[in-house]
Scaffold this motif. Sequence first.
Motif, PDB file in Angstrom:
ATOM      1  N   LEU A 155     -12.835  -0.510  -9.237  1.00 32.78           N
ATOM      2  CA  LEU A 155     -12.190  -1.293  -8.096  1.00 32.78           C
ATOM      3  C   LEU A 155     -12.402  -0.736  -6.820  1.00 32.78           C
ATOM      4  O   LEU A 155     -12.490  -1.440  -5.768  1.00 32.78           O
ATOM      5  CB  LEU A 155     -10.603  -0.941  -8.493  1.00 32.78           C
ATOM      6  CG  LEU A 155      -9.379  -1.643  -7.395  1.00 32.78           C
ATOM      7  CD1 LEU A 155      -9.447  -2.788  -7.791  1.00 32.78           C
ATOM      8  CD2 LEU A 155      -8.173  -1.003  -7.790  1.00 32.78           C
ATOM      9  N   MET A 162     -14.910  -3.587   0.842  1.00 32.83           N
ATOM     10  CA  MET A 162     -14.066  -4.432   1.985  1.00 32.83           C
ATOM     11  C   MET A 162     -14.307  -3.572   3.428  1.00 32.83           C
ATOM     12  O   MET A 162     -14.116  -4.184   4.281  1.00 32.83           O
ATOM     13  CB  MET A 162     -12.641  -4.594   1.374  1.00 32.83           C
ATOM     14  CG  MET A 162     -12.502  -5.458   0.391  1.00 32.83           C
ATOM     15  SD  MET A 162     -10.491  -5.589   0.073  1.00 32.83           S
ATOM     16  CE  MET A 162     -10.031  -6.639   1.680  1.00 32.83           C
ATOM     17  N   GLN A 216      -1.191 -12.426  -6.518  1.00 27.79           N
ATOM     18  CA  GLN A 216      -2.510 -11.906  -6.133  1.00 27.79           C
ATOM     19  C   GLN A 216      -2.197 -10.432  -5.259  1.00 27.79           C
ATOM     20  O   GLN A 216      -3.248  -9.858  -5.185  1.00 27.79           O
ATOM     21  CB  GLN A 216      -2.956 -12.897  -5.193  1.00 27.79           C
ATOM     22  CG  GLN A 216      -3.786 -13.988  -6.049  1.00 27.79           C
ATOM     23  CD  GLN A 216      -4.496 -15.111  -5.075  1.00 27.79           C
ATOM     24  OE1 GLN A 216      -3.945 -16.255  -5.038  1.00 27.79           O
ATOM     25  NE2 GLN A 216      -5.360 -14.587  -4.714  1.00 27.79           N
ATOM     26  N   ARG A 229      -6.050  -7.157   6.542  1.00 28.56           N
ATOM     27  CA  ARG A 229      -6.769  -8.048   5.350  1.00 28.56           C
ATOM     28  C   ARG A 229      -5.450  -8.775   4.991  1.00 28.56           C
ATOM     29  O   ARG A 229      -5.543  -9.857   4.613  1.00 28.56           O
ATOM     30  CB  ARG A 229      -6.968  -6.923   4.208  1.00 28.56           C
ATOM     31  CG  ARG A 229      -8.327  -5.835   4.507  1.00 28.56           C
ATOM     32  CD  ARG A 229      -8.084  -4.850   3.552  1.00 28.56           C
ATOM     33  NE  ARG A 229      -6.671  -3.978   3.752  1.00 28.56           N
ATOM     34  CZ  ARG A 229      -6.609  -3.106   2.867  1.00 28.56           C
ATOM     35  NH1 ARG A 229      -7.314  -2.791   1.874  1.00 28.56           N
ATOM     36  NH2 ARG A 229      -5.473  -2.440   3.055  1.00 28.56           N
ATOM     37  N   TYR A 230      -4.343  -8.074   4.878  1.00 27.55           N
ATOM     38  CA  TYR A 230      -3.277  -9.052   4.352  1.00 27.55           C
ATOM     39  C   TYR A 230      -2.644 -10.056   5.577  1.00 27.55           C
ATOM     40  O   TYR A 230      -2.407 -11.470   5.060  1.00 27.55           O
ATOM     41  CB  TYR A 230      -1.984  -7.997   4.218  1.00 27.55           C
ATOM     42  CG  TYR A 230      -2.261  -7.357   3.133  1.00 27.55           C
ATOM     43  CD1 TYR A 230      -1.983  -7.417   1.692  1.00 27.55           C
ATOM     44  CD2 TYR A 230      -2.515  -5.973   3.482  1.00 27.55           C
ATOM     45  CE1 TYR A 230      -2.093  -6.602   0.737  1.00 27.55           C
ATOM     46  CE2 TYR A 230      -2.804  -4.862   2.458  1.00 27.55           C
ATOM     47  CZ  TYR A 230      -2.699  -5.206   1.153  1.00 27.55           C
ATOM     48  OH  TYR A 230      -2.829  -4.451   0.129  1.00 27.55           O
ATOM     49  N   ASP A 250       0.930  -1.257   0.071  1.00 24.74           N
ATOM     50  CA  ASP A 250      -0.150  -0.036   0.099  1.00 24.74           C
ATOM     51  C   ASP A 250       0.805   1.361   0.031  1.00 24.74           C
ATOM     52  O   ASP A 250       0.727   2.215  -0.502  1.00 24.74           O
ATOM     53  CB  ASP A 250      -0.756  -0.058   1.143  1.00 24.74           C
ATOM     54  CG  ASP A 250      -1.917  -1.108   1.118  1.00 24.74           C
ATOM     55  OD1 ASP A 250      -2.303  -1.739   0.053  1.00 24.74           O
ATOM     56  OD2 ASP A 250      -2.586  -1.379   2.183  1.00 24.74           O
ATOM     57  N   GLN A 289      -1.332  -5.657  -8.090  1.00 25.70           N
ATOM     58  CA  GLN A 289      -1.369  -4.264  -8.221  1.00 25.70           C
ATOM     59  C   GLN A 289      -0.691  -3.618  -9.197  1.00 25.70           C
ATOM     60  O   GLN A 289      -0.955  -2.686  -9.679  1.00 25.70           O
ATOM     61  CB  GLN A 289      -0.619  -3.854  -6.708  1.00 25.70           C
ATOM     62  CG  GLN A 289      -1.709  -4.082  -5.542  1.00 25.70           C
ATOM     63  CD  GLN A 289      -1.760  -2.941  -4.612  1.00 25.70           C
ATOM     64  OE1 GLN A 289      -1.376  -2.041  -4.998  1.00 25.70           O
ATOM     65  NE2 GLN A 289      -2.140  -3.066  -3.325  1.00 25.70           N
ATOM     66  N   TRP A 312      -5.197 -13.080   4.841  1.00 26.00           N
ATOM     67  CA  TRP A 312      -4.685 -13.829   3.723  1.00 26.00           C
ATOM     68  C   TRP A 312      -3.639 -14.537   4.049  1.00 26.00           C
ATOM     69  O   TRP A 312      -3.312 -15.882   3.742  1.00 26.00           O
ATOM     70  CB  TRP A 312      -4.258 -12.943   2.562  1.00 26.00           C
ATOM     71  CG  TRP A 312      -5.319 -12.196   1.862  1.00 26.00           C
ATOM     72  CD1 TRP A 312      -6.884 -12.673   2.205  1.00 26.00           C
ATOM     73  CD2 TRP A 312      -5.449 -10.884   1.287  1.00 26.00           C
ATOM     74  NE1 TRP A 312      -7.749 -11.718   1.187  1.00 26.00           N
ATOM     75  CE2 TRP A 312      -6.971 -10.751   0.945  1.00 26.00           C
ATOM     76  CE3 TRP A 312      -4.474 -10.206   0.722  1.00 26.00           C
ATOM     77  CZ2 TRP A 312      -7.171  -9.717   0.091  1.00 26.00           C
ATOM     78  CZ3 TRP A 312      -5.004  -8.987  -0.228  1.00 26.00           C
ATOM     79  CH2 TRP A 312      -6.190  -8.749  -0.279  1.00 26.00           C
ATOM     80  N   ILE A 321     -14.976  -3.449  -5.748  1.00 26.08           N
ATOM     81  CA  ILE A 321     -14.284  -4.800  -5.349  1.00 26.08           C
ATOM     82  C   ILE A 321     -13.328  -4.535  -3.981  1.00 26.08           C
ATOM     83  O   ILE A 321     -13.727  -5.180  -3.098  1.00 26.08           O
ATOM     84  CB  ILE A 321     -13.184  -4.923  -6.714  1.00 26.08           C
ATOM     85  CG1 ILE A 321     -14.082  -5.080  -7.852  1.00 26.08           C
ATOM     86  CG2 ILE A 321     -12.384  -5.866  -6.223  1.00 26.08           C
ATOM     87  CD1 ILE A 321     -13.274  -5.209  -9.090  1.00 26.08           C
ATOM     88  N   SER A 322     -12.317  -3.636  -3.936  1.00 25.88           N
ATOM     89  CA  SER A 322     -11.347  -3.490  -2.870  1.00 25.88           C
ATOM     90  C   SER A 322     -11.533  -2.551  -1.971  1.00 25.88           C
ATOM     91  O   SER A 322     -11.026  -2.463  -0.855  1.00 25.88           O
ATOM     92  CB  SER A 322      -9.988  -3.597  -3.637  1.00 25.88           C
ATOM     93  OG  SER A 322      -9.774  -2.505  -4.166  1.00 25.88           O
TER      94      SER A 322
END
Length: 263
Positions: free
Chosen positions: A219, A228, A107, A88-89, A33, A112, A92, A223-224
């Motif tokens: 996006l 989220m 991913q 979030r990470y 990020d 990105q 994952w 989506i993100s």
Amino acid sequence: MTELLLQTIVIVFLYFFVFFLVAQVIKNNSIVDMGWGAGFVVIALATLFLEGSFTERNLIVTLLVTIWGGRLTYHIVRRNWGKPEDFRYAKWRKDWGRWLVPRAFFQVFMLQGVMMLAIGYPIVLINAHPVSGLTALDAIGILIWIIGFFFESVGDKQLADFLKKSSNRGKVIQSGLWKYTRHPNYFGEATMWWGIFLLALSVPLGWTGIISPLTITILLLFISGVPMLEKTMMENPEYREYASVTSKFIPWFPKKKYGSIKK
């Protein structure tokens, strides 16, 4: 144009590959990020100097992207520096198990990179086609960019100031730009790229640059970005009430007074 685009692809790949390597060493994939805004600055400066043309439009677009990317990078680095991996990470990392490294590579970091190439495509278009002279459409594009920058930068500042106060812990910001949209920063980021797209319309193949604002808008909105964040925020009853009267994305007046929502 083709050569410059290929050079940009290589630059973006190497850029995120470095971030990937660092992330594996410090075991924190959320550092990706921190590289988001700065990556566009790299694209803008690299394409400007690789092409070697310095028309008004080339310089203006490079300047706008540098201002935006520099501010966003500073904001995210200042916010995240020294903190553990974003939730979030971290989730994952737990879910991916032994496939963590390859999935993170493709991913998180390479994905990105692909998104950055799509969104930054108008920058390459403009810097690859040095067309002199500005038009009314360019002026409109710059104005729209300014509006977007205002919403993102001011929205981020208002939220940061709100969260600094211990008395606001657990509460929902409902003042300033946040009174008119639940995500002024996301709206601002998408708006800026619509402005950049308008600047690209004055160069050959400029219309193909629409992939940029469409990608970032989809996006962030579907989506993100918004989904989220709101998946977590909607667990808060105060946020659900706030959401019932406040526009999700495009700024607009609240449907009614907040009533029982705490101010």
